[in-house]
Design a protein around this motif. Structure first.
Motif, mmCIF file in Angstrom:
data_model
loop_
_atom_site.group_PDB
_atom_site.id
_atom_site.type_symbol
_atom_site.label_atom_id
_atom_site.label_comp_id
_atom_site.label_asym_id
_atom_site.label_seq_id
_atom_site.Cartn_x
_atom_site.Cartn_y
_atom_site.Cartn_z
ATOM 1 N N GLY A 50 24.790 32.403 -1.473
ATOM 2 C CA GLY A 50 25.536 32.769 -0.274
ATOM 3 C C GLY A 50 24.744 33.570 0.731
ATOM 4 O O GLY A 50 25.293 34.010 1.748
ATOM 5 N N ALA A 51 23.454 33.755 0.460
ATOM 6 C CA ALA A 51 22.636 34.590 1.343
ATOM 7 C C ALA A 51 22.199 33.823 2.587
ATOM 8 O O ALA A 51 22.016 32.607 2.562
ATOM 9 C CB ALA A 51 21.409 35.085 0.583
ATOM 10 N N GLU A 52 22.024 34.551 3.660
ATOM 11 C CA GLU A 52 21.517 33.945 4.889
ATOM 12 C C GLU A 52 20.043 33.615 4.705
ATOM 13 O O GLU A 52 19.265 34.416 4.192
ATOM 14 C CB GLU A 52 21.696 34.923 6.052
ATOM 15 C CG GLU A 52 21.289 34.346 7.401
ATOM 16 C CD GLU A 52 21.575 35.304 8.545
ATOM 17 O OE1 GLU A 52 20.961 35.143 9.607
ATOM 18 O OE2 GLU A 52 22.411 36.214 8.361
ATOM 19 N N ARG A 53 19.656 32.430 5.122
ATOM 20 C CA ARG A 53 18.269 32.024 4.927
ATOM 21 C C ARG A 53 17.888 30.946 5.933
ATOM 22 O O ARG A 53 18.730 30.217 6.440
ATOM 23 C CB ARG A 53 18.040 31.511 3.504
ATOM 24 C CG ARG A 53 18.941 30.355 3.097
ATOM 25 C CD ARG A 53 18.742 29.982 1.634
ATOM 26 N NE ARG A 53 19.501 28.801 1.258
ATOM 27 C CZ ARG A 53 20.742 28.821 0.810
ATOM 28 N NH1 ARG A 53 21.370 29.973 0.671
ATOM 29 N NH2 ARG A 53 21.352 27.701 0.489
ATOM 30 N N GLY A 54 16.598 30.860 6.180
ATOM 31 C CA GLY A 54 16.096 29.861 7.109
ATOM 32 C C GLY A 54 15.519 28.645 6.423
ATOM 33 O O GLY A 54 15.098 27.695 7.089
ATOM 34 N N ALA A 74 14.087 35.647 -1.566
ATOM 35 C CA ALA A 74 14.839 36.029 -0.370
ATOM 36 C C ALA A 74 13.905 36.361 0.786
ATOM 37 O O ALA A 74 14.192 36.046 1.953
ATOM 38 C CB ALA A 74 15.733 37.229 -0.684
ATOM 39 N N THR A 85 13.296 33.733 4.538
ATOM 40 C CA THR A 85 13.606 34.265 5.865
ATOM 41 C C THR A 85 12.364 34.397 6.738
ATOM 42 O O THR A 85 12.465 34.781 7.908
ATOM 43 C CB THR A 85 14.284 35.643 5.746
ATOM 44 O OG1 THR A 85 13.447 36.532 5.002
ATOM 45 C CG2 THR A 85 15.633 35.516 5.045
#
Length: 304
Positions: A51-55, A190, A194
């Motif tokens: 669920g983490a924000e990532r590119g 992580a 990013t």
């Protein structure tokens, strides 16, 4: 970005790689450390990052056939269901369940300039003792990805006397230590997903290999190599209890530099020298212990 671990093991150990002793022969080899620990690490990291924000996307890979010669990861590279140049980096977890002295070995760091500094930075709040090995040409799946120019990092807590034996069971796992390793692996991933740019790739020169033949599979010496050390010779993390090496007086921490008249500068030299041994016939082992050069006679036995 890819995280991976091999999920195969030895079954009942009848394929030639079992180190089962005596009455253990034919028992199920559950492989709690090798490599249920690695599979658990990948699953846990994946769950944390889902669920983490990532590119970047994250692939979780579980390899078959590692014990038979990196078959699963090699096939992945050959078939390339994902273009290999789109995989920014690969983190591999192989035998991460036996953290001792709080020490985690990070291998294949020579494949990118980013690995050592990034790991040290992200480890500060975790507090593991990190050791580093540059060599990516290891008997684990980083080797396959490295061959396709993917910067790769292997997490490893070292070999032990239960390696490839039925005694590699769940109660032997250091679960608190495994949690710390998962925390570091998750933090590294992580960070990478990013970043705008992928880590650079460095081609590490491979040491010329001299591999043993069929006879090597029959010979049993009871030595347990220490893959966490980069030394000239074969460093031992331990010896199998009651095996030829222990009976000869060898022990963990020794560095073998000669066997059967052959110079040993790395594990490949050692495997080559094993072909010269004969069951029941003494062979000279030259080794370094506490800076002193010593020699003993070892009598190889047959692998059961």
């Amino acid at each position: 970005m890819m995280l991976g671990a091999h999920y195969d093991h030895l079954g009942r150990g009848r394929g030639g790689d079992s180190l089962a002793r005596g009455s253990e022969a034919g028992e199920i080899h559950n492989g709690a450390d090798d490599n249920a620990s690695g599979v658990a690490a990948v699953l846990a990291s994946g769950a944390s990052l889902a669920g983490a924000e990532r590119g970047r996307g994250i692939i979780l890979a579980f390899w078959s056939g590692e014990e038979l010669g990196l078959l699963g990861s090699t096939d992945f590279v050959d078939q390339a269901p994902v273009p290999m140049d789109q995989i920014a980096a690969y983190l591999n977890f192989d035998m991460v369940g036996r953290l001792r002295d709080n020490t985690l070995n990070l291998q294949a760091v020579g494949s990118s300039t980013i690995w050592t500094g990034l790991a040290e930075e992200l480890n500060q709040p975790i507090g593991l003792n990190l050791t580093f090995v540059a060599d990516p040409y290891l008997p684990t799946d980083v080797r396959s990805l490295n061959a396709s120019r993917v910067p790769s990092l292997n997490f490893f807590t070292g070999s032990h006397e239960d390696y490839h034996r039925p005694t590699d069971d769940a109660h032997t796992i250091n679960y608190e230590g495994l949690d710390s390793i998962i925390e570091l692996g998750t933090a590294v991933t992580a960070n990478l997903v990013t970043r705008p740019d992928a880590p650079d790739f460095i081609r590490v020169q491979e040491v010329q290999q001299r591999t043993g033949g069929a006879a090597t599979m029959r010979i049993f010496t009871g030595t347990i190599p220490d893959y966490t050390q980069e030394v000239e010779g074969l460093s031992l993390s331990g010896v199998v209890g009651g095996g030829p090496a222990e009976q000869a007086g060898l022990q963990g921490g020794d560095v073998i530099v000669g066997l059967a008249g052959q110079s040993v500068t790395n594990i490949y030299d050692y495997m080559y020298a094993l072909d010269l041994l004969k069951v029941g016939e003494p062979a000279e082992v030259i080794f370094i212990r506490d800076g002193e050069r010593m020699s003993v006679e070892m009598i190889p036995s047959v692998r059961e």
